[in-house]
Design a protein around this motif. Structure first.
Motif, mmCIF file in Angstrom:
data_model
loop_
_atom_site.group_PDB
_atom_site.id
_atom_site.type_symbol
_atom_site.label_atom_id
_atom_site.label_comp_id
_atom_site.label_asym_id
_atom_site.label_seq_id
_atom_site.Cartn_x
_atom_site.Cartn_y
_atom_site.Cartn_z
ATOM 1 N N ARG A 349 7.395 69.398 11.398
ATOM 2 C CA ARG A 349 6.834 68.076 11.685
ATOM 3 C C ARG A 349 5.335 67.996 11.387
ATOM 4 N NH1 ARG A 349 9.436 64.039 14.432
ATOM 5 N NH2 ARG A 349 7.668 62.847 13.609
ATOM 6 N N ARG A 379 10.072 58.297 -1.015
ATOM 7 C CA ARG A 379 9.188 57.314 -0.397
ATOM 8 C C ARG A 379 9.572 55.880 -0.764
ATOM 9 N NH1 ARG A 379 4.231 58.683 1.665
ATOM 10 N NH2 ARG A 379 3.200 56.938 0.616
ATOM 11 N N ALA A 384 6.614 53.685 4.620
ATOM 12 C CA ALA A 384 5.569 54.097 5.555
ATOM 13 C C ALA A 384 6.048 55.111 6.586
ATOM 14 C CB ALA A 384 5.012 52.866 6.275
ATOM 15 N N LEU A 385 7.343 55.398 6.638
ATOM 16 C CA LEU A 385 7.832 56.412 7.557
ATOM 17 C C LEU A 385 7.473 57.817 7.094
ATOM 18 C CD1 LEU A 385 11.349 54.933 8.330
ATOM 19 C CD2 LEU A 385 9.344 54.924 9.816
ATOM 20 N N GLU A 387 4.420 60.157 5.322
ATOM 21 C CA GLU A 387 3.021 60.282 4.929
ATOM 22 C C GLU A 387 2.889 61.456 3.962
ATOM 23 O OE1 GLU A 387 0.823 60.616 8.551
ATOM 24 O OE2 GLU A 387 1.461 58.649 9.299
ATOM 25 N N HIS A 388 1.722 61.555 3.311
ATOM 26 C CA HIS A 388 1.534 62.662 2.388
ATOM 27 C C HIS A 388 0.155 63.290 2.596
ATOM 28 C CE1 HIS A 388 -0.236 59.189 0.383
ATOM 29 N NE2 HIS A 388 -0.871 59.983 -0.458
ATOM 30 N N TYR A 391 2.983 66.194 3.064
ATOM 31 C CA TYR A 391 4.151 65.346 3.280
ATOM 32 C C TYR A 391 4.663 65.575 4.698
ATOM 33 C CZ TYR A 391 4.264 64.769 -1.798
ATOM 34 O OH TYR A 391 3.937 64.476 -3.105
ATOM 35 N N ARG A 392 4.947 64.469 5.416
ATOM 36 C CA ARG A 392 5.439 64.592 6.778
ATOM 37 C C ARG A 392 5.974 63.244 7.244
ATOM 38 N NH1 ARG A 392 0.099 63.945 6.469
ATOM 39 N NH2 ARG A 392 -1.015 62.626 7.968
ATOM 40 N N PHE A 393 6.842 63.297 8.250
ATOM 41 C CA PHE A 393 7.254 62.070 8.913
ATOM 42 C C PHE A 393 6.089 61.551 9.743
ATOM 43 C CE2 PHE A 393 11.535 63.927 8.327
ATOM 44 C CZ PHE A 393 12.169 62.837 7.747
ATOM 45 N N THR A 394 5.947 60.224 9.811
ATOM 46 C CA THR A 394 4.888 59.654 10.622
ATOM 47 C C THR A 394 5.061 60.068 12.083
ATOM 48 O OG1 THR A 394 3.805 57.587 11.268
ATOM 49 C CG2 THR A 394 6.188 57.523 11.000
ATOM 50 N N GLU A 395 3.954 60.271 12.785
ATOM 51 C CA GLU A 395 4.008 60.789 14.149
ATOM 52 C C GLU A 395 4.770 59.875 15.092
ATOM 53 O OE1 GLU A 395 0.206 61.759 15.695
ATOM 54 O OE2 GLU A 395 -0.292 63.176 14.100
ATOM 55 N N SER A 396 4.756 58.567 14.830
ATOM 56 C CA SER A 396 5.417 57.621 15.742
ATOM 57 C C SER A 396 6.929 57.613 15.606
ATOM 58 C CB SER A 396 4.887 56.206 15.496
ATOM 59 O OG SER A 396 5.201 55.780 14.172
#
Length: 425
Positions: A349, A379, A384-385, A387-388, A391-396
């Motif tokens: 994560r 993507r 927007a889910l 990020e790069h 690369y990762r899933f958004t924290e929210s």
């Protein structure tokens, strides 16, 4: 003197009987745990490992019932493969008949829908259960030229005792997967099979070339369908102010107005008219058109609500991602590569760089160009889910992963994937 797997392939071309004997020794050794005179080819060895895990009987196999002919006809009419049968027949049948081969075309579930070629060979195929309506998935009948290419996603030739089930050892086959150029989804496998003595090392390249020609024909059909949709879209878009585009049912763009052109818009698996949230555009309204959808983007972008992401990797043949939020939910089937990349991001994560992902997937941190290209495609539908840098899933986002019961079934396609599974287990 020990033979390498490549030596066995050459030997089969000049001395079929000896090659068959060598491969029978290799198979027997592999099943009993004894040292083998030569290692099986990697694609065959990996398939045998899957068969041992799944419990396929190497001495008798397992035949499921044939589909009724009305179900075979229904599947034929629904399959995009029907559009390229003339290409497959022209490219394969004239040679296959002379060379005592048959051509077999199966759907994405491994069910034999078409079977043509040498009449004596067709009768021999009947004795193996290689009939219209038969189920030739790898986990049903073992390593073979229909089921194994479907699992690996690449052309595979299976000769003699490279077949996991003993009764198929008198047979040789070469199969290539066929994918839908619109979304990369497996739609079937074309296979050329025959008695052992008909084996030729060039057969696989021949079958693969014809399969690629068939896929090119499907791409041509898709381009023509977009041209027809473009003619429908032009007068509709001319009356619209603001951002809008017309896409086909798979999200490929026919025309746009008020916004930059994008080749493809990621659509949910199940699309319906009304208000939807699309990753590339935000809040949109969807209206059906003949052959596609009119997509109107909201005038002002709005904040996306918190999302729950379920990465379902539990199915042997189908993997998917499901996104749910305040705007509704949608599901998308994943290619094996995209499933693998998203699994890595779910496990890590904090994120992975392109070099990290290249090392994880290919065992080579230098293959960043390939990784970036694949992540760019991911993507398109997760927007927007993801990020790069890294690369990762958004924290929210809440991310849940559904895994198969047997960890060995997670990513059977490559040795690098197998190593990943062992390392995470």
């Amino acid at each position: 003197m020990a033979l390498s797997p490549m030596d066995v392939s050459h030997l089969a071309a000049v001395d079929t009987a000896r090659a068959a004997r060598v491969l029978d020794e290799v198979r027997s050794a592999a099943l009993s745990g004894r040292p083998a005179p030569v290692a099986p080819r990697p694609v065959i060895g990996q398939s045998w490992e899957r068969m041992l895990r799944s419990g396929v009987d190497p001495d008798h196999g397992c035949r499921s019932g044939l589909l009724p002919m009305d179900e075979v006809r229904r599947r034929r009419e629904a399959s995009p493969l029907r559009h390229v049968l003339p290409v497959l027949r022209e490219g394969l049948l004239s040679v296959a008949d002379v060379a005592r081969h048959i051509m077999v075309v199966a759907d994405e579930e491994g069910r034999v829908l078409w079977r043509e070629g040498s009449a004596p060979v067709l009768r021999k195929a009947d004795g193996l259960g290689f009939e219209i309506g038969a189920d030739w998935r790898e986990d049903v009948v073992g390593t073979n030229g229909v089921g194994t290419p479907a699992v690996t996603g690449r052309p595979v030739q299976v000769f003699a005792s490279e077949h996991f089930v003993r009764s198929h050892a008198t047979w040789t086959c070469a199969g290539a997967p066929l994918t839908d150029p619109r979304d990369g989804r497996l739609i079937g496998v074309v296979d050329v099979s025959g008695p052992l003595e008909t084996m030729h090392p060039a057969t696989l390249a021949w079958v693969d070339s014809v399969a690629k020609l068939a896929e090119a024909r499907l791409r041509e059909r898709h381009v023509r369908s977009l041209e027809r949709l473009r003619a429908v879209a032009a007068p509709v878009l001319s009356r619209i102010d603001g951002r809008a585009l017309v896409v086909d049912r798979h999200g490929w763009t026919a025309a746009v107005t008020g916004m930059p052109y994008t080749e493809r818009l990621a659509l949910p698996k199940s699309v319906s008219a009304g208000q939807r949230w699309l990753p590339a555009l935000g809040r949109c309204s969807l209206e059906p058109l003949a052959g596609g959808w009119l997509v109107r983007a909201a005038a002002e972008p709005s904040a996306r609500p918190a999302a729950r992401i379920v990465l379902d990797l539990g199915g042997r043949h189908r993997r998917s991602v499901r996104v749910s939020d305040g705007a509704g939910s949608w599901t998308r089937e994943l290619s094996p590569r995209h499933a693998e990349l998203l699994y890595l991001l779910a496990v890590h994560r904090a994120g992975r760089s392109a070099a990290d992902l290249a090392r994880d997937v290919f065992g080579d941190p230098a293959r960043t160009v390939t990784v970036r290209a694949e992540m760019s495609r991911v993507r398109r539908y997760l927007g927007a889910l993801l990020e790069h840098r890294p690369y990762r899933f958004t924290e929210s986002a809440e991310v849940k992963v559904v895994l198969p019961d047997d960890p060995g079934d997670l990513f059977p396609r490559t040795a690098a994937s197998a190593a990943l599974v062992r390392g995470s287990g």
